[in-house]
Motif scaffolding. Structure first.
Motif, short mmCIF file in Angstrom:
data_model
loop_
_atom_site.label_atom_id
_atom_site.label_comp_id
_atom_site.label_asym_id
_atom_site.label_seq_id
_atom_site.Cartn_x
_atom_site.Cartn_y
_atom_site.Cartn_z
N ASP A 76 0.83 -1.21 0.00
CA ASP A 76 0.00 0.00 0.00
C ASP A 76 0.86 1.26 0.00
O ASP A 76 0.51 2.25 -0.64
CB ASP A 76 -0.97 0.00 1.19
N ARG A 77 1.98 1.22 0.72
CA ARG A 77 2.89 2.38 0.71
C ARG A 77 3.50 2.56 -0.67
O ARG A 77 3.58 3.68 -1.18
CB ARG A 77 3.99 2.22 1.77
N ALA A 78 3.89 1.48 -1.32
CA ALA A 78 4.43 1.55 -2.68
C ALA A 78 3.39 2.14 -3.63
O ALA A 78 3.71 2.99 -4.46
CB ALA A 78 4.87 0.17 -3.16
N SER A 79 2.16 1.70 -3.49
CA SER A 79 1.07 2.20 -4.32
C SER A 79 0.86 3.70 -4.11
O SER A 79 0.73 4.47 -5.06
CB SER A 79 -0.22 1.45 -3.99
N ASP A 80 0.86 4.10 -2.85
CA ASP A 80 0.63 5.51 -2.50
C ASP A 80 1.73 6.41 -3.06
O ASP A 80 1.46 7.46 -3.66
CB ASP A 80 0.55 5.64 -0.98
N SER B 91 -1.40 -2.31 -5.01
CA SER B 91 -2.53 -2.52 -4.09
C SER B 91 -3.05 -3.94 -4.17
O SER B 91 -3.36 -4.57 -3.16
CB SER B 91 -3.65 -1.53 -4.39
N ASN B 92 -3.15 -4.46 -5.40
CA ASN B 92 -3.59 -5.84 -5.58
C ASN B 92 -2.64 -6.81 -4.89
O ASN B 92 -3.07 -7.80 -4.29
CB ASN B 92 -3.67 -6.19 -7.07
N GLY C 94 -0.91 -11.09 -2.14
CA GLY C 94 0.41 -11.56 -1.77
C GLY C 94 1.31 -11.86 -2.96
O GLY C 94 2.46 -12.24 -2.80
N ASN C 95 0.79 -11.69 -4.17
CA ASN C 95 1.56 -11.94 -5.39
C ASN C 95 2.10 -10.62 -5.92
O ASN C 95 1.35 -9.80 -6.48
CB ASN C 95 0.67 -12.62 -6.44
N ALA C 96 3.40 -10.42 -5.78
CA ALA C 96 4.02 -9.16 -6.20
C ALA C 96 4.46 -9.16 -7.65
O ALA C 96 4.84 -8.10 -8.17
CB ALA C 96 5.22 -8.84 -5.30
N LYS C 97 4.42 -10.30 -8.33
CA LYS C 97 4.93 -10.35 -9.70
C LYS C 97 4.24 -9.37 -10.65
O LYS C 97 4.93 -8.68 -11.40
CB LYS C 97 4.87 -11.77 -10.24
N PRO C 98 2.91 -9.25 -10.65
CA PRO C 98 2.30 -8.25 -11.53
C PRO C 98 2.72 -6.82 -11.20
O PRO C 98 2.90 -5.99 -12.09
CB PRO C 98 0.79 -8.45 -11.32
N ALA C 99 2.93 -6.53 -9.92
CA ALA C 99 3.38 -5.20 -9.52
C ALA C 99 4.80 -4.95 -10.02
O ALA C 99 5.11 -3.86 -10.52
CB ALA C 99 3.30 -5.03 -8.01
N LEU C 100 5.65 -5.95 -9.89
CA LEU C 100 7.02 -5.80 -10.37
C LEU C 100 7.06 -5.61 -11.89
O LEU C 100 7.83 -4.79 -12.39
CB LEU C 100 7.87 -7.00 -9.96
#
Length: 152
Positions: free
Chosen positions: A70-74, A120-121, A126-132
């Motif tokens: 959430d902090r990364a998203s913000d 946020s997703n 718990g899956n960070a791959k799409p965010a990365l």
């Protein structure tokens, strides 16, 4: 211990000699990026924004490493995303940018907003791959802009 140091120094010297030292390297390629002329104080303002973008990317990576999605998203949305445009004075500087630079900048801001959603997703799944992957999309726009444009 001393023979080891001698061996290391000999290896370094050998490597430098095989590459021709600094003298044997070809001259750097000419800078073919498009020079963009922003009037002061917009030039200084834009450079400060880019430094803040770099800092925001570092803060995002740190947040991801800590699992603070959430902090990364913000950080992404407020400092890089589409909602950051007003704070960056994008309207004022856009008129001095070539069309391609404008398009790349807009693509970066959109990619940052997409990353914010994926981060946020990740907090929910718990899956960070799409965010990365989305973060890589942000960075690719930064690289593209800096590869094609420079400030005068």
């Amino acid at each position: 211990m001393r023979p080891l140091l001698v061996c290391v120094l000999a290896l370094v010297a050998s490597a430098c000699a095989s590459h021709g030292g600094h003298e044997g390297h070809a001259a750097p390629a000419p800078d073919t990026r498009i020079a963009v002329d922003f009037p002061e104080p917009l030039r200084s303002h834009t450079l400060a924004n880019m430094r803040d973008h770099l800092l925001a990317l570092q803060e995002i990576q740190q947040a991801l490493a800590e699992g603070a999605y959430d902090r990364a998203s913000d950080v992404a949305e407020k400092r890089l995303g589409m909602t950051s445009l007003r704070a960056h004075g994008a309207h004022d500087v856009a008129k001095f940018m070539p069309e391609g630079m404008q398009a790349t900048g807009t693509a970066m801001h959109r990619a940052a907003s997409r990353f914010a959603v994926e981060a946020s997703n990740a907090g929910a799944t718990g899956n960070a791959k799409p965010a990365l992957a989305a973060l890589a999309g942000v960075m690719s726009q930064c690289v593209a802009c800096h590869a094609n444009y420079r400030m005068k």
